[in-house]
Design a protein around this motif. Sequence first.
Motif, PDB file in Angstrom:
ATOM      1  N   ILE A  62       1.103   1.738  -9.476  1.00 35.72           N
ATOM      2  CA  ILE A  62       0.607   0.390  -9.762  1.00 35.72           C
ATOM      3  C   ILE A  62       1.758  -0.608  -9.827  1.00 35.72           C
ATOM      4  CG2 ILE A  62      -0.498  -1.040 -11.534  1.00 35.72           C
ATOM      5  CD1 ILE A  62      -2.282   1.376 -12.168  1.00 35.72           C
ATOM      6  N   ARG A  67       1.396  -4.376  -9.149  1.00 33.56           N
ATOM      7  CA  ARG A  67       0.365  -4.402 -10.194  1.00 33.56           C
ATOM      8  C   ARG A  67      -0.981  -4.927  -9.697  1.00 33.56           C
ATOM      9  NH1 ARG A  67       5.353  -5.437 -12.167  1.00 33.56           N
ATOM     10  NH2 ARG A  67       5.998  -4.259 -14.027  1.00 33.56           N
ATOM     11  N   ARG A  68      -1.170  -4.936  -8.401  1.00 34.43           N
ATOM     12  CA  ARG A  68      -2.456  -5.382  -7.843  1.00 34.43           C
ATOM     13  C   ARG A  68      -3.452  -4.231  -7.855  1.00 34.43           C
ATOM     14  NH1 ARG A  68       1.040  -7.768  -3.887  1.00 34.43           N
ATOM     15  NH2 ARG A  68       0.584  -5.993  -2.523  1.00 34.43           N
ATOM     16  N   VAL A 146       3.606  -0.989 -17.866  1.00 34.89           N
ATOM     17  CA  VAL A 146       2.973  -1.265 -16.565  1.00 34.89           C
ATOM     18  C   VAL A 146       2.654  -2.752 -16.425  1.00 34.89           C
ATOM     19  CG1 VAL A 146       0.981  -0.775 -15.081  1.00 34.89           C
ATOM     20  CG2 VAL A 146       2.064   1.073 -16.389  1.00 34.89           C
ATOM     21  N   ARG A 148      -0.173  -4.453 -16.096  1.00 35.91           N
ATOM     22  CA  ARG A 148      -1.123  -4.776 -15.029  1.00 35.91           C
ATOM     23  C   ARG A 148      -2.053  -5.910 -15.429  1.00 35.91           C
ATOM     24  NH1 ARG A 148      -5.269  -0.443 -12.151  1.00 35.91           N
ATOM     25  NH2 ARG A 148      -5.062  -1.252 -10.029  1.00 35.91           N
ATOM     26  N   ASP A 212      -7.772   2.082 -14.300  1.00 33.86           N
ATOM     27  CA  ASP A 212      -7.457   1.837 -15.708  1.00 33.86           C
ATOM     28  C   ASP A 212      -8.268   2.769 -16.610  1.00 33.86           C
ATOM     29  OD1 ASP A 212      -5.908  -0.258 -14.795  1.00 33.86           O
ATOM     30  OD2 ASP A 212      -7.455  -1.767 -15.192  1.00 33.86           O
TER      31      ASP A 212
END
Length: 256
Positions: A62, A67-68, A146, A148, A212
């Motif tokens: 990710i 992080r898309r 992360v 995200r 997620d």
Amino acid sequence: MSGADAGDAGPGAPPPGDATDHERAQGGHHAHAPTPLRVSRRPWLAAGIIALIAVALVGTVIVYSERRPFGFELDLMTALAAARTPAVTSGALALDLLGGGVLSNVVLPIVIVAGLLLWRRPWAALYFGIAALASAGVTRLVKVLVGRVRPEDILVQPDFGSFPSGHSSAAALIATALGLVFMRTWVWVVGIAWTVLMMLSRMYLGAHWLSDTIGGALVGAGVALIVWAPLAYRLYRENRLPHPPIWRSVDTSAKA
């Protein structure tokens, strides 16, 4: 749980095959207990470690992809948003309340620990408390690392970080930990159903991408398995004892 690890029984423990005779010698308090089983920790510990390694790998992918969300996750989110109805949304919002925030991370763990203590399961209470704290800590750490971004079409106001899902990790932690404590099929079935519903509700509300929720479930289950391993034998022995509430005597329960 089956399979034998000779070193898993712990110091001073009776040989696995002699468990029933040993317990009869202690006064017959376990005559009602399930058939003796040997506690094998290594496969479960390995499963927990593999789960957390998988979370680390997915998190790395990710971050590497800026992080898309993945393409299939965009399509799934679009389909779920189009299928929203007032009734389902109300149910999903109820799960949002039950599965997160102070209620899920503080109140529910305290209630579970208190219940285990009241029904004479101190080792189970210790195990669950440690596992719940560890799962929440790992989830928060990975969220920060992360970083995200969450979906845009979201119906709730969550905190920072989309990966992993905190609701999903908390649900999986409870399901796995209680399944390991009670060793009953119905506990596993209810726990798995609760976890899957929580994962679906998070995506339905637009709070998380599919990866997620999977990552959250892996964190909760993985941490529960890893923390269980060093306490496995004590938890198994405790599970074979009578468990009347503390305001009733053990002898009265055994005669009932």
